[in-house]
Design a protein around this motif. Sequence first.
Motif, PDB file in Angstrom:
ATOM      1  N   LEU A 167       8.268   5.968  12.232  1.00 27.09           N
ATOM      2  CA  LEU A 167       7.404   6.473  13.299  1.00 27.09           C
ATOM      3  C   LEU A 167       5.937   6.315  12.925  1.00 27.09           C
ATOM      4  O   LEU A 167       5.125   5.841  13.728  1.00 27.09           O
ATOM      5  N   PHE A 168       5.598   6.690  11.695  1.00 29.08           N
ATOM      6  CA  PHE A 168       4.226   6.495  11.244  1.00 29.08           C
ATOM      7  C   PHE A 168       3.884   5.005  11.175  1.00 29.08           C
ATOM      8  O   PHE A 168       2.745   4.610  11.430  1.00 29.08           O
ATOM      9  N   GLY A 169       4.868   4.181  10.845  1.00 31.98           N
ATOM     10  CA  GLY A 169       4.641   2.741  10.832  1.00 31.98           C
ATOM     11  C   GLY A 169       4.314   2.214  12.218  1.00 31.98           C
ATOM     12  O   GLY A 169       3.410   1.377  12.386  1.00 31.98           O
ATOM     13  N   HIS A 177       3.051   5.866   3.255  1.00 29.53           N
ATOM     14  CA  HIS A 177       3.615   4.583   2.851  1.00 29.53           C
ATOM     15  C   HIS A 177       3.342   3.407   3.799  1.00 29.53           C
ATOM     16  O   HIS A 177       2.966   2.325   3.320  1.00 29.53           O
ATOM     17  N   PRO A 178       3.518   3.526   5.112  1.00 27.17           N
ATOM     18  CA  PRO A 178       3.301   2.334   5.942  1.00 27.17           C
ATOM     19  C   PRO A 178       1.877   1.786   5.856  1.00 27.17           C
ATOM     20  O   PRO A 178       1.676   0.578   5.671  1.00 27.17           O
ATOM     21  N   GLU A 179       0.874   2.644   5.983  1.00 27.17           N
ATOM     22  CA  GLU A 179      -0.510   2.177   5.944  1.00 27.17           C
ATOM     23  C   GLU A 179      -0.903   1.710   4.546  1.00 27.17           C
ATOM     24  O   GLU A 179      -1.635   0.717   4.382  1.00 27.17           O
ATOM     25  N   SER A 180      -0.410   2.400   3.509  1.00 32.01           N
ATOM     26  CA  SER A 180      -0.769   2.003   2.145  1.00 32.01           C
ATOM     27  C   SER A 180      -0.126   0.676   1.773  1.00 32.01           C
ATOM     28  O   SER A 180      -0.715  -0.125   1.036  1.00 32.01           O
ATOM     29  N   ALA A 218       7.590  -2.369   9.870  1.00 34.13           N
ATOM     30  CA  ALA A 218       8.356  -3.012   8.799  1.00 34.13           C
ATOM     31  C   ALA A 218       8.216  -2.242   7.495  1.00 34.13           C
ATOM     32  O   ALA A 218       9.207  -2.029   6.779  1.00 34.13           O
ATOM     33  N   SER A 219       6.995  -1.805   7.180  1.00 30.33           N
ATOM     34  CA  SER A 219       6.779  -1.046   5.946  1.00 30.33           C
ATOM     35  C   SER A 219       7.501   0.285   5.991  1.00 30.33           C
ATOM     36  O   SER A 219       8.082   0.732   4.994  1.00 30.33           O
ATOM     37  N   GLY A 220       7.469   0.945   7.150  1.00 30.48           N
ATOM     38  CA  GLY A 220       8.143   2.235   7.270  1.00 30.48           C
ATOM     39  C   GLY A 220       9.641   2.131   7.073  1.00 30.48           C
ATOM     40  O   GLY A 220      10.267   2.987   6.439  1.00 30.48           O
ATOM     41  N   VAL A 221      10.244   1.053   7.610  1.00 35.58           N
ATOM     42  CA  VAL A 221      11.690   0.875   7.459  1.00 35.58           C
ATOM     43  C   VAL A 221      12.039   0.470   6.034  1.00 35.58           C
ATOM     44  O   VAL A 221      12.961   1.031   5.420  1.00 35.58           O
ATOM     45  N   THR A 222      11.309  -0.487   5.473  1.00 33.08           N
ATOM     46  CA  THR A 222      11.667  -1.000   4.145  1.00 33.08           C
ATOM     47  C   THR A 222      11.397   0.017   3.046  1.00 33.08           C
ATOM     48  O   THR A 222      12.104   0.055   2.038  1.00 33.08           O
TER      49      THR A 222
END
Length: 373
Positions: free
Chosen positions: A58-60, A110-113, A316-320
């Motif tokens: 969601l954040f991603g 995590h997603p933004e970083s 993609a980052s949020g899922v991985t």
Amino acid sequence: MRINRMGVLAAGHASVDFYQGVVPAMVPFLVAERHYGYVAASGIVLAATLLSSVVQPLFGAIADRWRLGWLIPVSMLVTGLGVGLAGPAGSYPLTWLAIALSGLGVAAYHPESARLARAASQGSHVGMSWFSLGGNLGFAVAPLMVTPLLAWGGLAVSPLLAVPAVLGCLVTVVAMRSVGRGGGAGRTREGARDDWAAFVRLALVMGLRSVGYIGLSTFVALYVGGGAAGAVALFVQFAGGAAGTILGGRLATRYGRVRTLRLAYAAAVPAVAGVVLVPGPAVFLFVAAAGVALYVPFSLHVTLGQDYLPRHAGTASGVTLGLAVSVGGVASPLIGALAEATSLRLALATLIVMPLLAWFLSRPLKEPAIVLP
């Protein structure tokens, strides 16, 4: 400057994932001081882990619509604040909410970083492997730092646990300014197309890897007899994972990410089989080998996911980094139930299939072009 930036971002990543290791280390003290039962204690861990993993996509998705660089330092402070408040909170509902707040901070970070680290590394597989290693090390050292502190002062000193988040936030802000001045060179996602079919296949591969690795780390200490032998088994698995993270970046630079990923999963099959089938001290060599093989693809999953979904790199980052990783934690109770119904050896034998299936599913994957966020 690229190496310096990645080192600083890796340190920031370590300071955030440190809190994912803090919560399990706090559980024995919550049980001792507040007399929580198994269900209550597992609820605390669930608040920090599963909630964080599920919310990360969601954040991603939010990060895909708006550039939210400010969210990185804020989420780091929120992560530390939540754990810091868990001690003084007192009641179970307030403690649960404090830990859930920390988990939301982890999810927001995590997603933004990951996108920031990709830009800072300028597409370097080695650079991203160092960023991933920072998170792994932060998680691993948490019990070594938390247990002595809480044994000395009890839950009342938990506000001191917010210090790593503050320090990590400060150094990350410095790195963010450096990236802003000159870190974004390379092809961008403008005009790029998403490959959702490849991404879904990659997510399934990651889920299988998660079941294999987390299942092994959950039960390997018991399998080798517990006590000192169990501690050694966990140490060599985690040390192998750290080595595999760095090795994965270097192999991908030379041979490509998809080829490296396939080779790693192929090597993981005999490594996990050796853990189950080889008796005596040699089992520790296979535990180490399994740790290496199952962590070689870890950072490669992140960059492959971003390149398969260049227009949705945050998702993609949020899922991985979140949802796909949590699958192993959800599957662990099923492995435990099988062990109780049959034997631990038979239950661990089912893990041999996981890297084999991951290798099979990865065969149609193609190497995507590197698209910087």
